[in-house]
Design an enzyme around this catalytic site. Sequence first.
Site, PDB file in Angstrom:
ATOM      1  CG  ASP A 179      -2.084   1.004   1.097  1.00  0.00           C
ATOM      2  OD1 ASP A 179      -3.066   0.746   0.393  1.00  0.00           O
ATOM      3  OD2 ASP A 179      -1.949   2.070   1.707  1.00  0.00           O
ATOM      4  CE1 TYR A 305      -5.607   6.862  -0.191  1.00  0.00           C
ATOM      5  CE2 TYR A 305      -5.077   7.143   2.132  1.00  0.00           C
ATOM      6  CZ  TYR A 305      -5.360   6.322   1.062  1.00  0.00           C
ATOM      7  OH  TYR A 305      -5.396   4.963   1.240  1.00  0.00           O
ATOM      8  CG  HIS A 358      -4.137  -3.904  -0.262  1.00  0.00           C
ATOM      9  ND1 HIS A 358      -3.391  -3.393  -1.296  1.00  0.00           N
ATOM     10  CD2 HIS A 358      -4.217  -2.920   0.666  1.00  0.00           C
ATOM     11  CE1 HIS A 358      -3.043  -2.148  -1.009  1.00  0.00           C
ATOM     12  NE2 HIS A 358      -3.521  -1.839   0.182  1.00  0.00           N
TER      13      HIS A 358
END
Length: 380
Positions: A179, A305, A358
Amino acid sequence: MPDHLRPFRIDVAQPVLDDLRARLRQTRWPEAAPVDGWQQGVPLAWLQAICQHWAEGYDWPQRQALLNRHPQFLTTLDGLDIHFIHVRSPHADAMPLLLTHGWPGSVVEFQQVIGPLTDPTAHGGSAADAFHLVLPSLPGFGFSAKPQTTGWGVDRIAAAWAQLMARLGYARYAAQGGDWGSAVTSALGALDAAHCLGIHVTLAMGAQPTVGEVPAADELLALQRAKYYRDWDAGYSTQQATRPQTLGYALTDSPAGQAAWILEKFWAWTDCSGDPLNALQQDALLDNLMLYWVTASAASSARLYWESFGAGKRKAQPVTVPTGVAVYPKEIVPPVRRWMAATHTDIRHWAVLPRGGHFAAFEQPQLFVDDLRVYFRLLR
């Protein structure tokens, strides 16, 4: 011990736990969705069962003791206090290895791999595969401090990690991440090639196909997964990249809301056949969730982000150090070797795993450990 490394133990005060249980018991629930399953998000009955266990059955003191088994520290890097786990191998020739998590994960993801990686002879392996492990919490995540200024993006984190490894006395080290950890790890390989022996990643962030070419089978699958992600799965990313503060008010106030926001991704991104509890134990999921709740880090974790996405925010640099890649079948968008070769110029290991998603170390600790051992043998 150098005085700039301060020992740390997780110690959540009882009033924080009492407040959590009170909020869970007083949750104001919406009605159930008018469609079956997860089509509109986390199903009401599923989340209510999770929150019921969180409030009434989950034993945080016991879980906290498990998380405190390994040495933890705080140190100040670039003006920010960073939390990290540091476990030295009993084998003197062990390779230093930095593991970086992402969102919505934490250092909890690595709990099952610490023993096998640091002490392989106690877990059926060879001393030649031993690692000294360094597991930092990203800025604004878990017990790391929350940046009070902008600028804490992927490259600045990578620079801080290089400083951390030097501070710990590791002149040469390897790095691994998934990630956001994949992005930080790649940035670290580009930034600190003089000291980074090589990297290993599970997610190829930023890799793109060449426009106009007929895609190969692996490329077509990646394009299909990328389209699905954009169409159905990327709303959280857009919100966190544009309005993390607005989101933070709701998630910091409601543990049920924080649970839904995070646990949905364990449904979407794990190899779980439709239920995250098929991939991970309920208490392990709650351990990870607790690191967000007790530190009130919903907004601060989301800001990565905001720091990273959007025009002009970041341009990845070429990675020339040796690179290993693991492709897990339920990864959000599986890496494609030809695309990655445009930015990672020395790919020496490409492993396609039979199961997992993931959260590789969290879901499939044995496959994760075996793959790291195979790859990093090339660099010893």
